[in-house]
Design a protein around this motif. Structure first.
Motif, PDB file in Angstrom:
ATOM      1  N   PRO A  73     108.740  77.829   9.942  1.00 37.45           N
ATOM      2  CA  PRO A  73     109.735  77.859  11.024  1.00 37.45           C
ATOM      3  C   PRO A  73     109.397  76.834  12.095  1.00 37.45           C
ATOM      4  O   PRO A  73     108.278  76.331  12.179  1.00 37.45           O
ATOM      5  CB  PRO A  73     109.648  79.292  11.553  1.00 37.45           C
ATOM      6  N   SER A  74     110.368  76.556  12.942  1.00 39.26           N
ATOM      7  CA  SER A  74     110.222  75.477  13.913  1.00 39.26           C
ATOM      8  C   SER A  74     109.090  75.711  14.903  1.00 39.26           C
ATOM      9  O   SER A  74     108.401  74.761  15.293  1.00 39.26           O
ATOM     10  CB  SER A  74     111.539  75.276  14.672  1.00 39.26           C
ATOM     11  N   ASP A  75     108.866  76.965  15.326  1.00 39.19           N
ATOM     12  CA  ASP A  75     107.825  77.184  16.335  1.00 39.19           C
ATOM     13  C   ASP A  75     106.443  76.837  15.800  1.00 39.19           C
ATOM     14  O   ASP A  75     105.601  76.293  16.525  1.00 39.19           O
ATOM     15  CB  ASP A  75     107.866  78.625  16.852  1.00 39.19           C
ATOM     16  N   ILE A  76     106.204  77.104  14.520  1.00 40.19           N
ATOM     17  CA  ILE A  76     104.907  76.771  13.928  1.00 40.19           C
ATOM     18  C   ILE A  76     104.754  75.257  13.801  1.00 40.19           C
ATOM     19  O   ILE A  76     103.687  74.696  14.078  1.00 40.19           O
ATOM     20  CB  ILE A  76     104.745  77.460  12.563  1.00 40.19           C
ATOM     21  N   LEU A  77     105.813  74.585  13.390  1.00 35.82           N
ATOM     22  CA  LEU A  77     105.754  73.128  13.273  1.00 35.82           C
ATOM     23  C   LEU A  77     105.478  72.473  14.626  1.00 35.82           C
ATOM     24  O   LEU A  77     104.690  71.527  14.721  1.00 35.82           O
ATOM     25  CB  LEU A  77     107.070  72.601  12.693  1.00 35.82           C
ATOM     26  N   CYS A  78     106.107  72.986  15.666  1.00 33.06           N
ATOM     27  CA  CYS A  78     105.909  72.398  16.994  1.00 33.06           C
ATOM     28  C   CYS A  78     104.517  72.698  17.531  1.00 33.06           C
ATOM     29  O   CYS A  78     103.906  71.856  18.198  1.00 33.06           O
ATOM     30  CB  CYS A  78     106.984  72.902  17.951  1.00 33.06           C
ATOM     31  N   ASP A  79     104.003  73.887  17.247  1.00 34.21           N
ATOM     32  CA  ASP A  79     102.627  74.192  17.646  1.00 34.21           C
ATOM     33  C   ASP A  79     101.653  73.252  16.944  1.00 34.21           C
ATOM     34  O   ASP A  79     100.703  72.740  17.563  1.00 34.21           O
ATOM     35  CB  ASP A  79     102.282  75.644  17.298  1.00 34.21           C
ATOM     36  N   VAL A 136     115.909  73.248  13.227  1.00 28.71           N
ATOM     37  CA  VAL A 136     114.691  72.756  12.603  1.00 28.71           C
ATOM     38  C   VAL A 136     114.944  71.504  11.781  1.00 28.71           C
ATOM     39  O   VAL A 136     114.043  70.707  11.539  1.00 28.71           O
ATOM     40  CB  VAL A 136     114.049  73.862  11.731  1.00 28.71           C
ATOM     41  N   SER A 137     116.204  71.284  11.367  1.00 33.79           N
ATOM     42  CA  SER A 137     116.514  70.120  10.545  1.00 33.79           C
ATOM     43  C   SER A 137     116.325  68.811  11.295  1.00 33.79           C
ATOM     44  O   SER A 137     116.115  67.765  10.678  1.00 33.79           O
ATOM     45  CB  SER A 137     117.955  70.207  10.021  1.00 33.79           C
ATOM     46  N   VAL A 181      96.523  76.590  14.199  1.00 30.12           N
ATOM     47  CA  VAL A 181      97.836  77.160  13.879  1.00 30.12           C
ATOM     48  C   VAL A 181      97.685  78.449  13.076  1.00 30.12           C
ATOM     49  O   VAL A 181      98.389  79.437  13.320  1.00 30.12           O
ATOM     50  CB  VAL A 181      98.698  76.135  13.111  1.00 30.12           C
ATOM     51  N   LEU A 182      96.768  78.451  12.122  1.00 34.98           N
ATOM     52  CA  LEU A 182      96.544  79.661  11.332  1.00 34.98           C
ATOM     53  C   LEU A 182      96.056  80.805  12.214  1.00 34.98           C
ATOM     54  O   LEU A 182      96.426  81.969  12.005  1.00 34.98           O
ATOM     55  CB  LEU A 182      95.531  79.386  10.218  1.00 34.98           C
ATOM     56  N   ALA A 183      95.228  80.481  13.204  1.00 38.71           N
ATOM     57  CA  ALA A 183      94.726  81.513  14.108  1.00 38.71           C
ATOM     58  C   ALA A 183      95.842  82.045  15.005  1.00 38.71           C
ATOM     59  O   ALA A 183      95.897  83.247  15.300  1.00 38.71           O
ATOM     60  CB  ALA A 183      93.585  80.956  14.955  1.00 38.71           C
ATOM     61  N   GLN A 184      96.735  81.168  15.433  1.00 35.48           N
ATOM     62  CA  GLN A 184      97.816  81.570  16.328  1.00 35.48           C
ATOM     63  C   GLN A 184      98.952  82.273  15.597  1.00 35.48           C
ATOM     64  O   GLN A 184      99.723  83.016  16.208  1.00 35.48           O
ATOM     65  CB  GLN A 184      98.367  80.348  17.070  1.00 35.48           C
ATOM     66  N   HIS A 185      99.060  82.020  14.291  1.00 32.37           N
ATOM     67  CA  HIS A 185     100.165  82.588  13.511  1.00 32.37           C
ATOM     68  C   HIS A 185      99.618  83.317  12.280  1.00 32.37           C
ATOM     69  O   HIS A 185      99.707  82.815  11.150  1.00 32.37           O
ATOM     70  CB  HIS A 185     101.136  81.480  13.087  1.00 32.37           C
ATOM     71  N   PRO A 186      99.070  84.515  12.474  1.00 38.35           N
ATOM     72  CA  PRO A 186      98.509  85.271  11.342  1.00 38.35           C
ATOM     73  C   PRO A 186      99.546  85.626  10.290  1.00 38.35           C
ATOM     74  O   PRO A 186      99.186  85.958   9.160  1.00 38.35           O
ATOM     75  CB  PRO A 186      97.934  86.528  12.016  1.00 38.35           C
ATOM     76  N   GLU A 187     100.828  85.531  10.636  1.00 36.09           N
ATOM     77  CA  GLU A 187     101.865  85.825   9.650  1.00 36.09           C
ATOM     78  C   GLU A 187     101.829  84.853   8.473  1.00 36.09           C
ATOM     79  O   GLU A 187     102.302  85.179   7.373  1.00 36.09           O
ATOM     80  CB  GLU A 187     103.255  85.813  10.302  1.00 36.09           C
ATOM     81  N   LEU A 188     101.269  83.669   8.687  1.00 27.48           N
ATOM     82  CA  LEU A 188     101.147  82.714   7.584  1.00 27.48           C
ATOM     83  C   LEU A 188     100.179  83.234   6.526  1.00 27.48           C
ATOM     84  O   LEU A 188     100.486  83.243   5.330  1.00 27.48           O
ATOM     85  CB  LEU A 188     100.672  81.357   8.110  1.00 27.48           C
TER      86      LEU A 188
END
Length: 256
Positions: free
Chosen positions: A142-148, A226-227, A120-127
């Protein structure tokens, strides 16, 4: 399967056949990569056949269900509050999702939790960028990161379990495979393949919010999809576990 004694991995039937083909694999021969993918498919098929015959095999099915529930619970906290750092995020996954069991399967679950976080960290460098700047805004993921994270975890569970099996078969194949451990390549291929078998909580949440929007109800869920993710993710755990472990047939998948 306790960790106090060496685990020799499963044997017999399709496992021995896959191990035999692995022992004959040579990275220097033509089409070695394609051949290794075929061997990886053999291992995945062996696992699926074993679990279909005995769902309790290796304690894997129950362990995946339990870990999936723990992950869904952590999704609830992650959507509310951003971890303080990448290290804190990885520690949370290892401890709260990975659990503290002492079997080989439990160890694979922990490695899968860490691997999913790393992916997830590799796919989402914004984190990493948010942590570096200190600008997390007090927001959760955000929801997309949680689902990934959710989908990657289930794929990594199967990959890490079969990585352990391959590691034992490589030891048996020495000196044939000395210095050419293909475990990482096999695990990566398997993770990619089984990822397609994991349901996406975000897609299901979108379906739910669309339906309640049409009915004019559940305004909070519609305004903040996301809730509803943690509850939906937890409801999908059995389907995800059955999917990655080969317990869903084509007809069942269509109906699911």
């Amino acid at each position: 399967m306790g960790t106090s004694t060496r685990w020799k991995g499963p044997g017999g039937g399709p496992w021995s056949a896959a191990g035999g083909r692995l022992a004959q694999w040579n990275p220097d021969r033509p089409h070695a990569e394609e051949r290794l993918e075929e061997i990886a498919a053999d291992y995945l098929t062996a696992l699926h056949q074993t679990i279909r015959t005995d769902r309790s095999a290796f304690g894997l099915y129950d362990a995946v269900l339990a870990a999936g529930d723990r992950l869904a619970l952590q999704m609830s906290s992650l959507r509310e509050e951003h971890p303080d750092s990448a290290e804190a995020f990885m520690a949370l996954l290892a401890e709260q999702v990975g659990g503290d069991g002492g079997t080989v399967t439990d160890a694979c679950i922990r490695r899968a939790a860490v691997a999913a976080g790393r992916d997830v960290l590799a796919q989402h460098p914004e984190l990493e960028q948010a942590w570096a700047s200190g600008d997390t805004g007090g927001r959760g993921f955000p929801s997309d990161i949680l689902c990934d994270l959710y989908r990657l975890f289930f794929g990594d569970v199967v990959a890490e379990f079969l990585r352990s099996v391959v590691a034992e078969h490589v030891k048996l194949a020495v000196p044939v495979l000395a210095g050419a451990d293909p475990g990482d390549q096999i695990a990566d291929w398997i993770a990619d393949q089984v990822l397609t078998l994991v349901p996406d909580p975000c897609e299901k949440a979108a379906e739910v919010t669309d339906s309640v929007d049409e009915a004019g109800a559940a305004v909070e869920a519609v305004e903040n999809p996301v809730s509803v993710l943690p509850a939906i993710a937890r409801s999908l755990v059995p389907h995800a576990a059955r999917g990655v472990l080969g317990l869903i047939t084509g007809e069942e998948e269509t109906a699911a």
